[in-house]
Each structure stands twice: as structure tokens, then as C-alpha cells.
Design an enzyme around this catalytic site. Structure first.
Site, PDB file in Angstrom:
ATOM      1  N   ASP A  91      46.537  38.743  38.142  1.00  0.00           N
ATOM      2  CA  ASP A  91      46.945  38.246  39.518  1.00  0.00           C
ATOM      3  C   ASP A  91      48.429  37.647  39.474  1.00  0.00           C
ATOM      4  O   ASP A  91      48.819  37.596  38.245  1.00  0.00           O
ATOM      5  CB  ASP A  91      45.910  36.889  40.078  1.00  0.00           C
ATOM      6  CG  ASP A  91      46.049  35.760  39.176  1.00  0.00           C
ATOM      7  OD1 ASP A  91      46.075  35.874  37.818  1.00  0.00           O
ATOM      8  OD2 ASP A  91      46.154  34.639  39.565  1.00  0.00           O
ATOM      9  N   GLU A 156      44.550  33.329  37.177  1.00  0.00           N
ATOM     10  CA  GLU A 156      45.510  32.521  36.421  1.00  0.00           C
ATOM     11  C   GLU A 156      46.510  31.662  37.139  1.00  0.00           C
ATOM     12  O   GLU A 156      46.861  30.570  36.977  1.00  0.00           O
ATOM     13  CB  GLU A 156      46.381  33.235  35.238  1.00  0.00           C
ATOM     14  CG  GLU A 156      46.911  32.342  34.344  1.00  0.00           C
ATOM     15  CD  GLU A 156      48.035  32.018  34.430  1.00  0.00           C
ATOM     16  OE1 GLU A 156      48.678  31.029  33.664  1.00  0.00           O
ATOM     17  OE2 GLU A 156      48.902  32.387  35.435  1.00  0.00           O
TER      18      GLU A 156
HETATM   19 ZN    ZN Z   1      51.373  34.323  33.736  1.00  0.00          ZN
END
Ligand code: ZN
Length: 464
Positions: A91, A156
Site C-alpha cells: 500500500d 502499513e
Molecule cells: Zn513503508
């Protein structure tokens, strides 16, 4: 295959690598934005496909309550060989402000030996680098001397919200001897480094209450304690003129820097004048007796992050406020414990507060510091691999911030983490014109391929 042959192979693949990486970078997998949920899923699918293409087995897209996790493995080295879990994320951060991008963020472009796109360095480029390193073992050398598991998440950038649950549920599937993460930066370009320590955090809020309402400072000022004045005194008393934090017992658990570590710090390139000039500050500050690099990564610090109370609007209002507040954070180093520090902070603030006001202290947030033993086999293997790929011995460095997932892996999987990142802080991660320097991508592929070889070769040695 020797290193020269590997290097030559990587060189021959450059055009293909760039085309494949561009495909990955074209997918706008912005995890925070609900409109991109479908793109995030498509990115997981692309990745699962890419993982299969490099020869990984048992490739699966695991749904979570948020964005999915992609998993794959290659376990053919036998029970005696170490198992490495590679972690990365697919992501990316949002792209605004869009007008500051030279090219649109999801139209990857190569300029001056760099590839520009959102996610180029954080973290798609580095995930891609690891996949290509595995491809070299599975398709070219046709042997992978360690067991490898690959876990790539899609959350993340929004705090890895569902990762902990996933790790706990899949403990057996993810069990590993070493966790490898490529999501950090090197100390500087041409200064390869491996990060072995991260600071922790203890975040507090102080509320000082004076009179039961805002008062006229002409009528009451001088006799009634002003909570803003009291707060200023409290904050000023938290550090002394040597830059030491005065909270009793604050340094009790701090592991002092060894001579060897201080020697490493001294050898790192750092220009104090340039540092000050770039920040437009007259001089650096902080704990007496330590260098800037030591102070920002291996020594604890205390900062007021916010301060408010009374009248802050335009012009003058002669008020004696009823309340004043401050947010104070402390960066912690091994082996300080955030709960213990929060407790000591609260006790001390209450103790030094003037008796004319009431004080309330709250702990808002905390995280433990991390340190990986530099003699661990994972770090030693990474050092050897980086040295061969970059042509110079990497530095061992510590970073001032925290990476919460490192603790998750250490706590849940009970495996030491190796932070082998080849990005640069100047490559604009999270900012417009994010990019990844291609020579570092290629050297990173070589370093990652060699990491597995080196780890296998030192795994049963008693030297480490
Ligand atoms: Zn990263």
C-alpha cells in the site's frame, strides 16, 4: 554463480525489471482512501501473480477485516536451514498535493537514473527488489539455501491495523528464525547502512488548573496563581542546563553507548555546520557530551509537542486563564520502559508543581525501544551481503523514530528483525516526486540475493 556473474545477469535484466516495476507502481493502492479499496485489492492480485512468477509456492491472498495480506513461500532447504520471513507492504500514501508532482504519481517515469512514482521507494520498489532476489535463486541459480516466507501487507501506511491479529492467527505458517524488512533508508547515498536500533516513545499530557474560571488579570493578577505560568515552570524544570532530563530515575535503564558504538558514530559522515544551516538554527542543543547523531538516535530526548491555554487569538485580552495544557513526548532508548517512564514523569510533575495549582497528568501513547544484537546471524549476513553489493562495508546505525511492526515481529514471532533497506531519505517518501535510485535497486537485488547465501553459510558457525 559468482558475484560478477550475478551482477552481469542483473544488468542484463534492467529493462525487464523496470517494465515490471512500472506495472506495480501504476496501481494506485492508497490504503487510507475508501475510493481506492478496489485498487488496493488489485494490487494484492498483481503481487500474488508476481510472487508466483518468481517461483514462490503456496501463494495466497488472505483477506483481513481491512486490506488483504499476500503470502507465499519457498521451503526446500530442509529443517536444518534457517527460515527467513520477508516483510514488506504494497500500500502507498496519498498523493496530494498533486500539483507538486513533475509527472502524475501513478504514471511511473524514469529520469536521471531514478524511477519516479508514488510507492517507488516506500515500499513497492523495495518489495520488488526482494522478489527479484528470490527469482535469481529460484530461476537462475536454481537453488535457495534457506527457507523463505514472504508476507506483504496492504495497511502499513495506516498503522498495520490488522497485522497483529493476522500474525497471531498464522503463527505456525509464519514461524521464522529471522525477519527481513526492506522499508528503511540507508544513512546516505553511497553510505550503505543497516539499522539495528530504534527509539521508543512515551507521550504525556499535562493539565494545570488554577482558578475555577478565567479571571481578569488586572483584578486578580499577582495573587492568584496563573496555570500557564505554573506550567512554564514545570516544563522548564524537566531538563537542566546540561540538557539532561531531570526526572528522578529517568536514566536508570538506559544502556550506555559502548566505545565501539561511539567509534561507529564518529565515523559516520555528518557536517554540523551544514546541519544547522539547512535547519536555519544558530546551533544544536541537547545533552552535553554527546554528538548530534548520538543525541538523535541513541540517547533519550524530551520535547514539548504542543502548548496551549489562555488567550491565543489576535490582539490582547488580559485574561488569567483557568487552565493550561502541554503535550510532552519522550523518545526512549533501550532498555527504558514506556510505562515506567510515564509513572516517573507523572510523579515528578506532581511533585514539582507549585502548590497553588492542581495538576493532572495523563499517558497518551507509548512504544518500547528496540535493539537487535549486532552479532545476530541475520545482521552479520546482511552486513556481508551489503558489503559485496555496494563495494563498501555498511555502517551499523540507529534511528531516532520508531517502527511499531518491528516490535510486533519480535514479540509475536520471537524472531530478530533485520532492517536492510536501500532507500534514501532524500527520495521523498510520503512526498511529491517520490523516487527510487535505480543503481540502488540493482545493488539491492544483488545484496538481497547474497543475504540468503550468506545467512545459510554462517547459520551453523559458532562464530556469531
Ligand atoms: Zn513503508
Amino acid at each position: 554463480m559468482d558475484n560478477a556473474a550475478l551482477q552481469q545477469y542483473i544488468e542484463q535484466q534492467q529493462t525487464r525489471y523496470i517494465e515490471e516495476l512500472k506495472e506495480f507502481l501504476r496501481i494506485s493502492s492508497i490504503s487510507t482512501s475508501p475510493q481506492h479499496a478496489n485498487d488496493v485489492y488489485q494490487c494484492a492480485e498483481w503481487l500474488a501473480h508476481a510472487a508466483k512468477a518468481v517461483g514462490l509456492e503456496n501463494v495466497q491472498i488472505f483477506p483481513t477485516e481491512g486490506h488483504p495480506v499476500v503470502y507465499g513461500d519457498y521451503i526446500h532447504a530442509g529443517d536444518n536451514a534457517p527460515t527467513v520471513l520477508f516483510y514488506g507492504h504494497y500500500d502507498v500514501q496519498p498523493t496530494d498535493p498533486l500539483n507538486l508532482w513533475t509527472n502524475p504519481p501513478f504514471e511511473p517515469t524514469v529520469r536521471d537514473g531514478k524511477i519516479y512514482a508514488r510507492g517507488a521507494v516506500d515500499d513497492k520498489g523495495q518489495v520488488f527488489m526482494q522478489l527479484k532476489a528470490l527469482e535469481i535463486h529460484t530461476k537462475v541459480i536454481r537453488e535457495l539455501p534457506v527457507n523463505v516466507k514472504v508476507l506483504i501487507e496492504g495497511e502499513e501506511e495506516i498503522g498495520s491495523v490488522h497485522l497483529e491479529k493476522f500474525l497471531r492467527e498464522k503463527l505456525h505458517m509464519l514461524a521464522a528464525d529471522t525477519v527481513l524488512i526492506s522499508d528503511t533508508a540507508m544513512f546516505a547515498d553511497e553510505v550503505p547502512s543497516i539499522c539495528y536500533g530504534l527509539r521508543g516513545l512515551c507521550y504525556m499530557e499535562i493539565e494545570v488548573t488554577g482558578p475555577n474560571r478565567d479571571l481578569h488579570s488586572g483584578v486578580f493578577g499577582g495573587a492568584v496563581a496563573n496555570p500557564a505560568n505554573a506550567l512554564a515552570k514545570i516544563l522548564a524544570a524537566l531538563t537542566d542546563s546540561y540538557g539532561r532530563i531531570t526526572i528522578p530515575g529517568f536514566y536508570d535503564d538506559v544502556i550506555p553507548l559502548t566505545d565501539e558504538e561511539r567509534e561507529q558514530y564518529r565515523s559516520l559522515p555528518h557536517n554540523e555546520e551544514e546541519y544547522c544551516r539547512e535547519l536555519e538554527i544558530p546551533a544544536t542543543d541537547g545533552e552535553f557530551g554527546y554528538s548530534t547523531l548520538e543525541k538523535t538516535s541513541a540517547r533519550p530526548s524530551l520535547d514539548v509537542n504542543g502548548l496551549w491555554g489562555g488567550y491565543t487569538g489576535e490582539g490582547a485580552k488580559t485574561v488569567l486563564p483557568s487552565k493550561a495544557y502541554a503535550k510532552v513526548s519522550m523518545r526512549l532508548v533501550p532498555n527504558q520502559n514506556p510505562q515506567d517512564i510515564a509513572h516517573k514523569f507523572e510523579k515528578y510533575v506532581v511533585q514539582i508543581a507549585p502548590p497553588t495549582v492542581r495538576v493532572r497528568v495523563r499517558a497518551l501513547h507509548g512504544g518500547r525501544p528496540v535493539i537487535t544484537p549486532t552479532r545476530s546471524k541475520g545482521i552479520q549476513a546482511a552486513m556481508r551481503a551489503m558489503e559485496q553489493a555496494f563495494g563498501k562495508k555498511p555502517f551499523l546505525t540507529r534511528e531516532g523514530g520508531s517502527i511499531p511492526i518491528v516490535l510486533l515481529f519480535q514479540d509475536i514471532l520471537n524472531a530478530p528483525v533485520v532492517l536492510m533497506g536501500v532507500g534514501l531519505n532524500t527520495e521523498n517518501p510520503h512526498s511529491p516526486d517520490e523516487h527510487f535510485t535505480l543503481k540502488n535497486l540493482y545493488r539491492g537485488i544483488l545484496a538481497s540475493a547474497l543475504f540468503y547465501k550468506e545467512l545459510a553459510s554462517i547459520w551453523h558457525s559458532d562464530k556469531y
